[in-house]
Enzyme design. Structure first.
Site, PDB file in Angstrom:
ATOM      1  NE  ARG A  73      -5.232 -18.813  -6.613  1.00 20.92           N
ATOM      2  CZ  ARG A  73      -6.507 -18.125  -5.878  1.00 20.92           C
ATOM      3  NH1 ARG A  73      -7.203 -17.221  -6.573  1.00 20.92           N
ATOM      4  NH2 ARG A  73      -6.701 -18.377  -4.621  1.00 20.92           N
TER       5      ARG A  73
ATOM      6  CD  GLU B 119      -2.349 -12.624  -8.402  1.00 13.67           C
ATOM      7  OE1 GLU B 119      -2.692 -12.705  -9.313  1.00 13.67           O
ATOM      8  OE2 GLU B 119      -2.803 -12.355  -7.375  1.00 13.67           O
TER       9      GLU B 119
ATOM     10  CG  HIS C  39      -6.257 -11.613  -6.846  1.00 12.04           C
ATOM     11  ND1 HIS C  39      -5.261 -12.733  -6.761  1.00 12.04           N
ATOM     12  CD2 HIS C  39      -7.545 -12.146  -6.644  1.00 12.04           C
ATOM     13  CE1 HIS C  39      -5.765 -13.756  -6.472  1.00 12.04           C
ATOM     14  NE2 HIS C  39      -7.152 -13.466  -6.217  1.00 12.04           N
TER      15      HIS C  39
HETATM   16  C1  8YV Z   1      -8.903 -13.775  -2.288  1.00 12.57           C
HETATM   17  C2  8YV Z   1      -9.237 -15.393  -4.282  1.00 12.57           C
HETATM   18  O1  8YV Z   1      -9.108 -12.433  -2.257  1.00 12.57           O
HETATM   19  O2  8YV Z   1     -10.589 -16.805  -2.709  1.00 12.57           O
HETATM   20  C3  8YV Z   1      -9.862 -16.873  -3.721  1.00 12.57           C
HETATM   21  O3  8YV Z   1      -9.249 -17.977  -4.136  1.00 12.57           O
HETATM   22  O4  8YV Z   1      -8.687 -15.532  -5.165  1.00 12.57           O
HETATM   23  C4  8YV Z   1      -9.574 -14.213  -3.655  1.00 12.57           C
HETATM   24  O5  8YV Z   1     -10.952 -14.111  -3.259  1.00 12.57           O
HETATM   25  C5  8YV Z   1      -7.359 -13.789  -2.667  1.00 12.57           C
HETATM   26  O6  8YV Z   1      -7.156 -15.054  -2.874  1.00 12.57           O
HETATM   27  C6  8YV Z   1      -6.791 -13.422  -1.011  1.00 12.57           C
HETATM   28  O7  8YV Z   1      -6.530 -14.288  -0.360  1.00 12.57           O
END
Ligand code: 8YV
Length: 332
Positions: free
Chosen positions: A244, A273, A291
């Site tokens: 993250r 972001e 991402h």
């Molecule tokens: C998502 C992610 O695409 O699942 C997660 O925690 O970081 C990614 O797989 C993103 O968060 C969009 O919701």
């Protein structure tokens, strides 16, 4: 709360696949933000009026204000495994069920962790930019010589499902020595299966040739990697963040990359972001992706379907597939 059709209404906060809307529509009146823009908190609160369930992504914040404006809401289903966009204290206090999408994205995300590691260590994007810029006019022995991946030491910070899947790839596929640090040690059988050894954070930072960040974001995890931690790493080391934004101090990292405190970094997630720290855009030894670690069509479909199934299961049977706070909701 039922609509004038007599069916409960749910909101999908971003554009999702038609199959997902079709499945939800078997049970509910469905409204989708088909512009796919990120709604402001006020817009989201407005669109949620009269809705009992909502599908969110990591871009929508669910907090006390949103819940207070929508007391009819019963379930918030994140299309993500991470849920730091949820204020869980507020969600629990409101007696709302929260769900996420574990498991379905584990292997795909681990694949991408390796893609980023390989690209970073072997300078794939840096050399491609050089080629595209027309700068390749001769071959040289040390041209874009990078860091070895096979047989090197991989340090994984955060050893949940995705961390374990990365460990398996490293140990079994690339003959890497895998060390990890986590809040808790894995069970011995799991450690043996992943061929991973537990070490403290300082040992991981100074021993690993490649450091991979896969820990969930929490206020305590903010800037887990800053200037001091980067300084503990080998000057030849690489750092990969698929966890993250905010876990790495991006400004400190950009400076360290420019000063070659470490060799290179690969980043899929960023503080604030989709904005990216401008200094990261100007250092050559960093691979930057927007991402996309879970972004295959199959996995994104599975994530959105699981979020839909959570809403359907909870609102029709009282039990979601992958609940985060079932106990808190039962108590409320
Ligand atoms: C998502 C992610 O695409 O699942 C997660 O925690 O970081 C990614 O797989 C993103 O968060 C969009 O919701």
């Amino acid at each position: 709360m039922a609509n004038n059709t007599g069916r409960p209404a749910v909101f999908v906060s971003r554009k999702v696949f038609p199959e997902v809307i079709a499945r939800l529509s078997e049970h509910f009146d469905v409204e989708m933000n088909d512009t796919d823009s990120v709604l402001s908190p006020d817009q989201l609160a407005q669109r949620l009026q009269g809705k009992v369930g909502v599908l969110t992504t990591g871009s929508e914040r669910v907090d006390a204000a949103l819940l207070a404006a929508n007391p009819q809401l019963r379930i918030v289903a994140n299309i993500a495994v991470g849920f730091n966009n949820f204020d869980m204290a507020a969600i629990n206090a409101a007696g709302v069920l929260a769900t996420n999408t574990p498991d379905v994205l584990t292997e795909t995300t681990a694949d991408f962790g390796f893609a980023l590691l390989m690209a970073t260590a072997r300078r794939v994007t840096e050399s491609e930019h050089f080629l595209r810029a027309g700068q390749w006019n001769k071959w040289s022995l040390d041209m874009f010589a990078g860091a070895e991946v096979h047989g090197s030491t991989l340090g994984i910070l955060g050893m949940g499902r995705i961390g374990q899947a990365i460990a398996r790839r490293g140990a079994h596929g690339f003959g890497m020595k895998v060390i990890y640090h986590n809040r808790s040690k894995l069970a011995p059988e799991l450690e043996a299966e992943c061929k991973a050894s537990y070490v403290d954070k300082a040992t991981l930072l100074k021993t690993a040739d490649h450091v991979m960040l896969v820990l969930p974001y929490s206020p305590e995890a903010h800037h887990t990697i800053g200037a001091a931690e980067i300084a503990q790493m080998k000057p030849t080391a690489t750092l990969v963040n698929i966890a993250r934004g905010g876990i790495v101090d991006d400004a400190a990292l950009a400076l360290a990359l420019r000063n070659r405190v470490i060799a290179a970094a690969g980043l899929d997630v960023f503080e604030g972001e989709p904005k990216v720290h401008p200094d990261l855009l100007t250092v050559p030894n960093v691979v930057l992706t927007p991402h996309i670690a879970s972004a295959t069509m199959g996995t994104r479909m599975a994530m959105a379907m699981l979020a839909a199934d959570n809403v359907i299961a909870f609102l029709t049977t009282g039990h979601a597939v992958t609940p985060l706070n079932a106990a808190a909701v039962a108590k409320a």
